[in-house]
Scaffold this motif. Structure first.
Motif, PDB file in Angstrom:
ATOM      1  N   MET A   1       0.743  -1.248   0.016  1.00 42.15           N
ATOM      2  CA  MET A   1       0.064  -0.041   0.013  1.00 42.15           C
ATOM      3  C   MET A   1       1.001   1.219  -0.042  1.00 42.15           C
ATOM      4  SD  MET A   1      -3.197  -0.016  -0.177  1.00 42.15           S
ATOM      5  CE  MET A   1      -3.523   1.806   0.390  1.00 42.15           C
ATOM      6  N   ALA A   2       0.568   2.317  -0.316  1.00 43.86           N
ATOM      7  CA  ALA A   2       0.934   3.584  -0.303  1.00 43.86           C
ATOM      8  C   ALA A   2      -0.005   4.565   0.636  1.00 43.86           C
ATOM      9  CB  ALA A   2       1.002   4.354  -1.995  1.00 43.86           C
ATOM     10  N   THR A   3       0.478   4.970   1.641  1.00 44.31           N
ATOM     11  CA  THR A   3      -0.296   6.025   2.421  1.00 44.31           C
ATOM     12  C   THR A   3       0.254   7.378   2.441  1.00 44.31           C
ATOM     13  OG1 THR A   3       1.026   5.251   4.248  1.00 44.31           O
ATOM     14  CG2 THR A   3      -0.794   4.026   4.087  1.00 44.31           C
ATOM     15  N   LEU A   4      -0.511   8.342   2.550  1.00 44.41           N
ATOM     16  CA  LEU A   4      -0.524   9.780   2.571  1.00 44.41           C
ATOM     17  C   LEU A   4       0.456  10.175   3.994  1.00 44.41           C
ATOM     18  CD1 LEU A   4      -0.693  12.344   1.306  1.00 44.41           C
ATOM     19  CD2 LEU A   4      -2.809  12.556   2.334  1.00 44.41           C
ATOM     20  N   SER A   5       1.632  10.520   3.627  1.00 41.97           N
ATOM     21  CA  SER A   5       2.150  11.118   4.979  1.00 41.97           C
ATOM     22  C   SER A   5       2.208  12.631   5.041  1.00 41.97           C
ATOM     23  CB  SER A   5       3.481  10.239   4.948  1.00 41.97           C
ATOM     24  OG  SER A   5       4.261  11.053   3.852  1.00 41.97           O
ATOM     25  N   GLU A   6       2.305  13.234   4.114  1.00 41.05           N
ATOM     26  CA  GLU A   6       2.567  14.891   4.224  1.00 41.05           C
ATOM     27  C   GLU A   6       1.668  15.580   2.841  1.00 41.05           C
ATOM     28  OE1 GLU A   6       6.858  14.957   6.259  1.00 41.05           O
ATOM     29  OE2 GLU A   6       6.265  16.066   4.218  1.00 41.05           O
ATOM     30  N   THR A   7       0.912  16.567   3.173  1.00 42.09           N
ATOM     31  CA  THR A   7       0.407  17.308   2.357  1.00 42.09           C
ATOM     32  C   THR A   7       0.889  18.836   2.184  1.00 42.09           C
ATOM     33  OG1 THR A   7      -1.697  16.060   2.048  1.00 42.09           O
ATOM     34  CG2 THR A   7      -1.613  18.221   0.973  1.00 42.09           C
ATOM     35  N   TYR A   8       1.812  19.237   1.030  1.00 43.70           N
ATOM     36  CA  TYR A   8       2.124  20.750   0.817  1.00 43.70           C
ATOM     37  C   TYR A   8       0.950  21.509   0.227  1.00 43.70           C
ATOM     38  CZ  TYR A   8       6.444  18.095   2.032  1.00 43.70           C
ATOM     39  OH  TYR A   8       7.239  17.331   2.174  1.00 43.70           O
ATOM     40  N   ALA A   9       0.060  22.003   0.966  1.00 46.50           N
ATOM     41  CA  ALA A   9      -1.178  22.591   0.550  1.00 46.50           C
ATOM     42  C   ALA A   9      -0.956  23.758  -0.424  1.00 46.50           C
ATOM     43  CB  ALA A   9      -1.900  23.033   1.559  1.00 46.50           C
ATOM     44  N   CYS A  10      -1.929  23.659  -1.379  1.00 49.05           N
ATOM     45  CA  CYS A  10      -1.942  25.205  -2.239  1.00 49.05           C
ATOM     46  C   CYS A  10      -2.517  26.215  -1.353  1.00 49.05           C
ATOM     47  CB  CYS A  10      -3.024  24.899  -3.407  1.00 49.05           C
ATOM     48  SG  CYS A  10      -4.746  24.034  -2.774  1.00 49.05           S
ATOM     49  N   VAL A  11      -2.484  27.442  -1.879  1.00 43.47           N
ATOM     50  CA  VAL A  11      -2.828  28.662  -1.366  1.00 43.47           C
ATOM     51  C   VAL A  11      -4.209  29.148  -1.815  1.00 43.47           C
ATOM     52  CG1 VAL A  11      -0.154  29.280  -0.780  1.00 43.47           C
ATOM     53  CG2 VAL A  11      -1.344  30.052  -2.885  1.00 43.47           C
ATOM     54  N   PRO A  12      -4.819  29.990  -0.975  1.00 41.90           N
ATOM     55  CA  PRO A  12      -6.006  30.566  -1.461  1.00 41.90           C
ATOM     56  C   PRO A  12      -5.981  31.182  -2.566  1.00 41.90           C
ATOM     57  CG  PRO A  12      -5.410  31.264   0.953  1.00 41.90           C
ATOM     58  CD  PRO A  12      -4.461  30.553   0.381  1.00 41.90           C
ATOM     59  N   THR A  13      -7.164  30.949  -3.496  1.00 36.56           N
ATOM     60  CA  THR A  13      -7.147  31.779  -4.500  1.00 36.56           C
ATOM     61  C   THR A  13      -7.419  33.353  -4.258  1.00 36.56           C
ATOM     62  OG1 THR A  13      -8.031  30.009  -5.901  1.00 36.56           O
ATOM     63  CG2 THR A  13      -8.433  32.147  -6.824  1.00 36.56           C
ATOM     64  N   THR A  14      -6.764  34.127  -4.794  1.00 34.94           N
ATOM     65  CA  THR A  14      -6.994  35.735  -4.648  1.00 34.94           C
ATOM     66  C   THR A  14      -7.391  36.466  -5.810  1.00 34.94           C
ATOM     67  OG1 THR A  14      -4.612  35.887  -4.814  1.00 34.94           O
ATOM     68  CG2 THR A  14      -5.341  35.665  -2.368  1.00 34.94           C
ATOM     69  N   GLU A  15      -7.777  37.518  -5.586  1.00 34.31           N
ATOM     70  CA  GLU A  15      -8.256  38.433  -6.692  1.00 34.31           C
ATOM     71  C   GLU A  15      -7.824  40.000  -6.216  1.00 34.31           C
ATOM     72  OE1 GLU A  15     -12.414  39.480  -8.637  1.00 34.31           O
ATOM     73  OE2 GLU A  15     -12.521  37.937  -7.397  1.00 34.31           O
ATOM     74  N   ARG A  16      -7.312  40.562  -7.142  1.00 34.60           N
ATOM     75  CA  ARG A  16      -6.760  42.046  -6.755  1.00 34.60           C
ATOM     76  C   ARG A  16      -7.918  43.093  -6.417  1.00 34.60           C
ATOM     77  NH1 ARG A  16      -2.135  45.687  -9.845  1.00 34.60           N
ATOM     78  NH2 ARG A  16      -2.048  47.329  -8.385  1.00 34.60           N
ATOM     79  N   GLY A  17      -8.110  43.627  -5.523  1.00 32.03           N
ATOM     80  CA  GLY A  17      -8.963  44.755  -5.036  1.00 32.03           C
ATOM     81  C   GLY A  17     -10.013  44.079  -4.387  1.00 32.03           C
ATOM     82  N   ARG A  18      -9.938  42.727  -4.028  1.00 28.91           N
ATOM     83  CA  ARG A  18     -10.999  42.286  -3.119  1.00 28.91           C
ATOM     84  C   ARG A  18     -10.679  41.443  -2.106  1.00 28.91           C
ATOM     85  NH1 ARG A  18     -15.307  42.815  -5.217  1.00 28.91           N
ATOM     86  NH2 ARG A  18     -16.000  42.909  -7.548  1.00 28.91           N
ATOM     87  N   GLY A  19     -11.305  41.434  -0.874  1.00 27.03           N
ATOM     88  CA  GLY A  19     -10.967  40.670   0.122  1.00 27.03           C
ATOM     89  C   GLY A  19     -11.299  39.250  -0.101  1.00 27.03           C
ATOM     90  N   ILE A  20     -10.577  38.374   0.505  1.00 26.74           N
ATOM     91  CA  ILE A  20     -10.981  36.989   0.487  1.00 26.74           C
ATOM     92  C   ILE A  20     -11.220  36.367   1.839  1.00 26.74           C
ATOM     93  CG2 ILE A  20      -9.407  36.404  -1.572  1.00 26.74           C
ATOM     94  CD1 ILE A  20      -7.775  34.868   0.655  1.00 26.74           C
TER      95      ILE A  20
END
Length: 610
Positions: free
Chosen positions: A1-20
């Protein structure tokens, strides 16, 4: 088996001129943020503990925990809200079409029975409150003429809802059922965010007019403002209250975050300014924030999350960054120090340290533009994008030296580095191959077929070129002379990737018709075949350091690991490794394989059976 040991996550999608929006659960210290069609669930005590909810059909804009932490409501640009459980594989409780356009914010009532959502839509339907179990509407929300950017539910009785938006207004509603009570016209620009204090006594609005204004939570009357002295010099995009309702955190386009003390009379004075960065790039504007227990969190336009400790605001923040787009290339930078390099097509190159995670971002990448191909040697990387240029970039510690580039006359389709003679680079272009020595072209050969993939042996003496016709052409390379030696036919689709084994006794190839083949290099015989277990094209493959394992990654979201010398049926499969497809693969060592993909995440899989 292969098991997940770590995730290096993506970052939030942002948009210029708007809060997230980033939200959290005070019981588990988990935060939620949105990127593309996924909701990312990430633990602040262990940022490598990440899970992804990917069931939305459209880009997700906001996600929030219910007050008891058992449910999450997430909303997307189509106006749909999905309510799903935080345990048991995220079972779906309900799905409602709430607005006719994008939802920008949503909030639960403190009893967990109602949800208010706001955003864009047709006519007057810019805000809606509904019962979480039936979807029936609880109130009438007139009063806005343009997109509603934020909404807040008073956490204590009597319940109130406040909304604010692009018409410069904040509207106050009493209920339930909720009815319009009054409009607040104290701002002179977009009102970006509204939040009630946890004790329900006050609420605050922040705006692109650089003001923050505090109101009485029950009556809606104005109490005071955040002091202009030491105030923000740009639009304020987001605000978050401290758990004790005595302070707020604000973030602004002026690249600073500020902690304010809110006094009894409703005025606010700056307690501390948190400057994240000295650099002056647009991507350092701050667009989101959250105060969760002892963590203060800010998010930059570039997607970097800065994590401060509420107990010690002078301490440097932990920065968590990652990719926002499809991670197309993954390579092990140094086998001795075990550092990974990943690049996404928007030109972002990031270092990862196994066991630690984010190890820094290379800042000088803008000079290369978009990145499609990347190969790493011990002391340099070679990149190519969507123009005709190939860049050779020296690695100087944590950054790049000045890049040299060469125009190869056509868009590169593949590139590979002769690891033992790293001055030699083989570039595949549609009509043939180009051989570089340093940054000089020593040979350009038209091959008479459409080239789709290539590889050069570590000593630079042999090149394998794959074509649209599914054939593998093997060439000997001597100086600037390239001579065809043999043609191998086994594939039934265009070749997508070719890789030599580390001991150079074999090579593996894969195609768009979902098949992979391992060849013996000396005899040119097939060493491992029937590798036909993917259901879509194979995008990438990688060898383990001792040449005993080969892994393939596919558009079908799976990673499959085969063992040389055993039948292909004895494979190990990681299903759903990356939403949208696997595009990068590499081994750290015999026991760990790393994958990257369309979802912007990088994952480490352990091959050791427990």
């Amino acid at each position: 088996m292969a098991t997940l040991s770590e995730t290096y996550a993506c970052v939030p999608t942002t948009e210029r001129g708007r809060g997230i929006l980033i939200s959290g659960d005070s019981k588990s210290n988990n935060i939620l943020y949105c990127t593309a069609r996924s909701v990312i669930i990430r633990n602040l005590d262990n940022p490598l503990q990440v899970s992804v909810y990917g069931e939305h059909a459209y880009p997700v804009t906001v996600a929030r925990y219910s007050p008891n932490g058992e449910w999450i409501a997430s909303a997307d640009v189509s106006g749909t809200v999905r309510i799903w459980g935080t345990h048991n594989d995220y079972v779906l409780k309900n799905e409602f079409r709430v607005l006719s356009g994008r939802i920008d914010d949503l909030q639960w009532s403190q009893d967990g029975m109602r949800i208010v959502a706001c955003g864009d839509g047709k006519g007057k339907s810019l805000v809606r409150a509904f019962m979480w179990d039936s979807g029936s509407t609880v109130g009438d929300f007139d009063g806005h003429s343009r997109r509603v950017l934020s909404c807040a539910f008073k956490p204590t009785r009597p319940f109130r809802i406040v909304t604010c938006g692009e018409d410069f207004l904040a509207n106050f509603y009493e209920g339930p059922p909720f009815k319009f009570s009054m409009s607040i016209r104290d701002h002179s620009n977009f009102v970006n965010c509204v939040r009630f204090s946890p004790d329900g006594s006050k609420f605050i609005t922040v705006s692109s007019d650089r003001k923050g204004i505090i109101y009485d939570g029950k009556a809606g009357s104005k109490l005071g403002e955040l002091s202009a002295e030491d105030g923000h010099k740009g639009s304020i995009y987001a605000v978050s209250w401290s758990p004790d309702s005595k302070q707020v955190l604000t973030v602004s386009a002026d690249k600073s975050a500020k902690v304010w003390d809110i006094l009894e009379d409703g005025s606010g004075t700056v307690n501390k300014t948190l400057a994240c960065t000295e650099s002056s790039g647009v991507e350092d504007m701050l667009v989101g924030c959250l105060w969760l227990n002892d963590h203060l969190l800010t998010v930059s336009l570039g997607g970097t999350i800065y994590l401060y400790s509420a107990k010690d605001l002078d301490k440097s923040p932990l920065s968590l960054s990652g990719h926002m787009k499809n991670v197309t290339v993954l390579t092990l930078l140094s086998r001795s120090e075990k550092m990974l390099l990943s690049s996404s097509y928007d030109g972002v190159i990031i270092r990862w340290i196994p066991g630690i995670g984010y190890g820094g971002k290379y800042e000088e990448t803008k000079q290369f533009g978009l990145i499609k191909l990347l190969a790493a040697g011990e002391e340099e990387i070679i990149t190519a994008g969507f123009d005709n240029k190939v860049y050779r970039v020296p690695l100087l510690g944590d950054n790049f030296g000045p890049a040299e580039h060469v125009d190869v006359g056509s868009q590169p389709k593949d590139l590979s580095l002769a690891l033992n003679s790293p001055q030699f680079v083989l570039i595949a272009i549609e009509s043939g191959i180009v051989l570089l020595n340093g940054s000089k072209i020593v040979s350009t050969k038209q091959l008479g077929f459409v080239v789709t993939a290539s590889a050069i042996s570590p000593d630079g003496s042999e090149a394998i070129v794959g074509g649209q016709d599914g054939k593998l052409h093997i060439y000997s390379v001597s100086g600037d002379t390239v001579t065809e030696e043999s043609v191998l036919e086994k594939h039934r689709g265009a070749i997508s990737v070719i890789r030599y084994s580390p001991d150079v006794s074999m090579f593996a190839s894969a195609d768009l018709n979902r098949e992979a083949v391992v060849w013996d290099r000396a005899s040119k015989e097939v060493k491992l075949n029937n590798m036909l277990f993917h259901t879509a094209r194979v995008n990438c493959l990688a060898w383990s350091p001792d040449s005993s394992l080969v892994a393939t990654g596919s558009l079908d979201t799976c990673v499959i690991i085969y063992e040389i010398g055993k039948p292909a049926a004895n494979r190990r499969t990681v299903k759903g490794a990356h939403l949208g497809g696997v595009y990068g693969l590499t081994f750290i060592d015999q026991e760990r394989v790393v994958s990257s993909g369309e979802d912007g995440c990088v994952r480490v899989w352990s091959l050791v059976s427990e």
